[in-house]
Write an enzyme that holds these catalytic residues in place. Structure first.
Site, PDB file in Angstrom:
ATOM      1  N   ARG A   1       0.908  -1.182   0.125  1.00 55.21           N
ATOM      2  CA  ARG A   1       0.002  -0.060   0.007  1.00 55.21           C
ATOM      3  C   ARG A   1       0.906   1.171   0.166  1.00 55.21           C
ATOM      4  NH1 ARG A   1      -4.868  -0.069   4.139  1.00 55.21           N
ATOM      5  NH2 ARG A   1      -5.733   1.008   2.525  1.00 55.21           N
TER       6      ARG A   1
ATOM      7  N   ASN B   1      -8.980   8.219   5.516  1.00 54.82           N
ATOM      8  CA  ASN B   1      -8.052   7.881   4.396  1.00 54.82           C
ATOM      9  C   ASN B   1      -6.622   7.678   4.915  1.00 54.82           C
ATOM     10  OD1 ASN B   1     -10.244   7.452   2.762  1.00 54.82           O
ATOM     11  ND2 ASN B   1      -9.999   9.012   1.631  1.00 54.82           N
TER      12      ASN B   1
ATOM     13  N   ASP C   1      -4.059   7.559   2.688  1.00 57.67           N
ATOM     14  CA  ASP C   1      -3.123   7.986   1.520  1.00 57.67           C
ATOM     15  C   ASP C   1      -2.781   9.331   1.906  1.00 57.67           C
ATOM     16  OD1 ASP C   1      -5.197   9.471   0.276  1.00 57.67           O
ATOM     17  OD2 ASP C   1      -6.349   7.752  -0.236  1.00 57.67           O
TER      18      ASP C   1
ATOM     19  N   HIS D   1      -7.256   8.128  11.093  1.00 60.68           N
ATOM     20  CA  HIS D   1      -6.992   6.584  10.782  1.00 60.68           C
ATOM     21  C   HIS D   1      -5.426   6.575  10.553  1.00 60.68           C
ATOM     22  CE1 HIS D   1     -11.131   5.259  10.209  1.00 60.68           C
ATOM     23  NE2 HIS D   1     -11.015   5.645  11.356  1.00 60.68           N
TER      24      HIS D   1
ATOM     25  N   CYS E   1       7.609   3.578  15.909  1.00 62.29           N
ATOM     26  CA  CYS E   1       8.265   2.718  16.602  1.00 62.29           C
ATOM     27  C   CYS E   1       7.197   1.892  17.564  1.00 62.29           C
ATOM     28  CB  CYS E   1       9.588   3.058  17.528  1.00 62.29           C
ATOM     29  SG  CYS E   1      10.249   1.770  18.342  1.00 62.29           S
TER      30      CYS E   1
ATOM     31  N   CYS F   1       9.339   2.538  21.445  1.00 57.13           N
ATOM     32  CA  CYS F   1       9.611   3.917  22.115  1.00 57.13           C
ATOM     33  C   CYS F   1       8.493   4.981  21.800  1.00 57.13           C
ATOM     34  CB  CYS F   1      10.955   4.327  21.909  1.00 57.13           C
ATOM     35  SG  CYS F   1      11.253   5.039  20.321  1.00 57.13           S
TER      36      CYS F   1
ATOM     37  N   CYS G   1      15.692   4.358  19.346  1.00 57.36           N
ATOM     38  CA  CYS G   1      15.924   3.396  20.147  1.00 57.36           C
ATOM     39  C   CYS G   1      16.493   2.147  19.762  1.00 57.36           C
ATOM     40  CB  CYS G   1      14.809   3.104  21.122  1.00 57.36           C
ATOM     41  SG  CYS G   1      13.579   2.040  20.257  1.00 57.36           S
TER      42      CYS G   1
ATOM     43  N   LEU H   1     -21.813   6.769  -3.720  1.00 61.90           N
ATOM     44  CA  LEU H   1     -22.224   6.203  -4.651  1.00 61.90           C
ATOM     45  C   LEU H   1     -23.707   5.655  -4.495  1.00 61.90           C
ATOM     46  CD1 LEU H   1     -19.569   3.751  -6.407  1.00 61.90           C
ATOM     47  CD2 LEU H   1     -20.192   6.123  -7.130  1.00 61.90           C
TER      48      LEU H   1
END
Ligand code: APR
Length: 240
Positions: free
Chosen positions: A58, A94, A96, A111, A119, A122, A143, A206
């Site tokens: 992705r 999204n 992206d 999101h 990480c 840490c 770290c 849609l």
């Protein structure tokens, strides 16, 4: 004059018009796995190599797509509103980077983002679209932990920017939901919240999303075709 703020919520539908792949086959699977399996903390714990390959695919895909007319129309809207001293917040589900590449400034990635790694030890974050090998983990530069995870919100994790979203919803006088099915919470609850706050609500998708109702101005169709007109309609409704 009453303070006004336009709040937008975008989902997978706006990215679909840029050709962002869902990575699901006809059965809703990726390489034979339910997507939920590669998008949960448990999936990462059980099989980090698998999850890493999914996200590296992705992340690599970001270079293959460009913002579309809907992303660009929302940039114009932001600029018009800011110039008119009207508030603007774009909340996206999204992961992206198409809104920011189009030029949106006031953007909340609730999101998370594919372009960012975090990480798991840490907690440090790194913007990184250079290391895209699906077989090689990226170690933490801070770290030294062996692997960073994608900085995206998995099922069962708390979304980012909840206080900022709450603040924007409290100020919201017009709310637009674009290309989102209205089934994944808490994002799906924002449309109802906007109505309860007395905001006017517009929906583009849609088909009528699960959480839409007759109080919403529903504008069906592909985001790249509908959103530019919707932006013009909104600017007129605001008297700008
Ligand atoms: N233009 C406008 N709307 C579209 C288009 C398009 N070209 N293509 C699809 N849609 C609509 C669909 O009709 C559907 O209502 O976009 C919506 C996409 O719904 P979902 O795939 O459920 O995406 P989204 O609502 O963003 O999902 C929310 O769920 O998968 C998790 O974390 C992930 O952020 C995602 C969240």
């Amino acid at each position: 004059m009453t303070a006004r703020e336009v709040v937008l919520l975008t989902g997978a539908g706006i990215s679909a018009d840029s050709g962002v792949a869902t990575f699901r086959d006809a059965d809703g699977l990726w390489e034979g796995h339910p997507v939920e399996q590669v998008a949960t903390p448990q999936g990462w714990d059980q099989d980090p190599e698998l999850v890493w390959r999914f996200y590296q695919e992705r992340r690599s895909g970001l270079a293959q797509v460009e913002p579309n007319a809907a992303h660009r129309a929302l940039v114009e809207l932001e600029q018009r509103l800011i110039a008119a001293d009207v508030g603007f917040t774009l909340i996206t589900q999204n992961v992206d980077d198409l809104h920011e590449r189009a030029g949106t400034r006031r953007l909340l990635h609730m999101h998370g983002e594919l372009a960012v790694l975090r990480c798991e030890s840490c907690g440090v974050r790194a913007r990184d679209l250079e290391h895209l090998d699906p077989e090689t983990f990226v170690p933490c530069g801070s770290c030294g932990h062996v692997r960073l995870r994608p900085d995206v919100i998995w099922f069962g994790e708390l979304p980012y920017f909840l206080p900022e979203i709450e603040g924007a919803m409290g100020r919201c006088t017009e709310f637009l939901a674009i290309g989102t099915s209205g089934v994944v919470y808490p994002a799906a609850g924002l449309l109802e919240l906007a109505r309860e706050c007395g905001a006017r609500t517009w929906v583009n998708s849609l088909e009528l999303p699960d959480n839409a109702d007759r109080r919403d101005f529903f504008r069906p169709g592909r985001a790249a075709e509908v959103v530019p007109t919707l932006v013009t309609e909104l600017i007129e409704a605001l008297g700008l």
